[in-house]
Scaffold this motif. Sequence first.
Motif, mmCIF file in Angstrom:
data_model
loop_
_atom_site.group_PDB
_atom_site.id
_atom_site.type_symbol
_atom_site.label_atom_id
_atom_site.label_comp_id
_atom_site.label_asym_id
_atom_site.label_seq_id
_atom_site.Cartn_x
_atom_site.Cartn_y
_atom_site.Cartn_z
ATOM 1 N N TRP A 99 0.820 -1.166 0.030
ATOM 2 C CA TRP A 99 -0.058 -0.082 0.075
ATOM 3 C C TRP A 99 0.818 1.134 -0.018
ATOM 4 N N LEU A 100 0.384 2.213 -0.369
ATOM 5 C CA LEU A 100 1.055 3.471 -0.575
ATOM 6 C C LEU A 100 0.824 4.569 0.543
ATOM 7 N N PHE A 101 -0.100 5.028 0.628
ATOM 8 C CA PHE A 101 -0.370 5.977 1.845
ATOM 9 C C PHE A 101 -2.128 6.009 2.324
ATOM 10 N N THR A 102 -2.285 6.704 3.433
ATOM 11 C CA THR A 102 -3.634 6.782 4.022
ATOM 12 C C THR A 102 -3.859 8.187 3.792
ATOM 13 N N VAL A 103 -5.398 8.267 3.799
ATOM 14 C CA VAL A 103 -5.771 9.622 3.360
ATOM 15 C C VAL A 103 -7.135 9.917 4.412
ATOM 16 N N GLU A 104 -7.281 10.947 5.003
ATOM 17 C CA GLU A 104 -8.424 11.363 5.621
ATOM 18 C C GLU A 104 -9.249 12.216 4.490
ATOM 19 N N VAL A 105 -10.219 11.146 3.951
ATOM 20 C CA VAL A 105 -11.016 11.802 3.089
ATOM 21 C C VAL A 105 -12.210 12.629 3.043
ATOM 22 N N SER A 106 -12.132 13.830 2.158
ATOM 23 C CA SER A 106 -12.859 14.830 2.480
ATOM 24 C C SER A 106 -13.906 14.902 1.138
ATOM 25 N N GLU A 107 -13.555 14.081 0.002
ATOM 26 C CA GLU A 107 -14.135 14.077 -1.147
ATOM 27 C C GLU A 107 -13.629 12.730 -2.076
ATOM 28 N N GLU A 108 -14.552 11.840 -2.533
ATOM 29 C CA GLU A 108 -14.137 10.872 -3.320
ATOM 30 C C GLU A 108 -14.001 11.297 -4.972
ATOM 31 N N GLY A 109 -13.148 10.822 -5.520
ATOM 32 C CA GLY A 109 -13.136 11.184 -7.089
ATOM 33 C C GLY A 109 -13.788 10.123 -7.670
ATOM 34 N N PRO A 110 -13.969 10.115 -9.128
ATOM 35 C CA PRO A 110 -14.834 8.934 -9.792
ATOM 36 C C PRO A 110 -14.220 7.766 -9.608
ATOM 37 N N LEU A 111 -14.788 6.940 -8.917
ATOM 38 C CA LEU A 111 -14.088 5.553 -8.554
ATOM 39 C C LEU A 111 -15.183 4.456 -9.147
ATOM 40 N N LEU A 112 -14.355 3.350 -9.552
ATOM 41 C CA LEU A 112 -14.966 2.134 -10.398
ATOM 42 C C LEU A 112 -15.122 1.034 -9.455
ATOM 43 N N SER A 113 -16.005 0.342 -9.265
ATOM 44 C CA SER A 113 -16.417 -1.071 -8.620
ATOM 45 C C SER A 113 -15.139 -1.961 -9.154
ATOM 46 N N ALA A 114 -14.910 -2.956 -8.415
ATOM 47 C CA ALA A 114 -14.031 -3.806 -8.872
ATOM 48 C C ALA A 114 -14.299 -4.475 -10.171
ATOM 49 N N GLN A 115 -15.861 -4.765 -10.314
ATOM 50 C CA GLN A 115 -16.418 -5.528 -11.561
ATOM 51 C C GLN A 115 -16.168 -4.559 -12.789
ATOM 52 N N ASP A 116 -16.450 -3.190 -12.474
ATOM 53 C CA ASP A 116 -16.253 -2.308 -13.621
ATOM 54 C C ASP A 116 -14.736 -2.109 -14.037
ATOM 55 N N TYR A 117 -13.818 -2.201 -12.988
ATOM 56 C CA TYR A 117 -12.394 -1.957 -13.367
ATOM 57 C C TYR A 117 -11.901 -3.043 -14.010
#
Length: 126
Positions: A99-117
């Motif tokens: 893994w690379l890093f951890t983030v305190e998320v304030s907003e998600e970008g456009p993300l794909l489900s595992a199936q779509d990816y």
Amino acid sequence: MSKVLSSLRYSAEHEWVDSSSPAKVGLSQIAADALGDVVYVDLPEADAEITAGEACGEVESTKSVSEIFAPVTGRVVEVNQEAVDNPALLNSDPYGAGWLFTVEVSEEGPLLSAQDYASTNGGDVE
């Protein structure tokens, strides 16, 4: 064929993010396999603000140099120093020790489900 974990969501640029808080971010096995042997990783510093869709780091392999794009917007909480010191972890264990890093998320970008990816990029959903 490369593994795609069903428990994660993915960016179009091949980063994964989990649903923990803070969220853990890494590169997909599809990306790691395409890069070849990873020899160098440059990650954002702890407390850095990152923005979904923007470059926030770099991965260098024996084949090429690729940017790491933030899958979410927020503040970097922790950087995986073990991956920086041993970049081969991105190839050998991209969903675990790599893994690379951890983030305190304030907003998600456009993300794909595992199936779509997986259907867009190839790979077996597990």
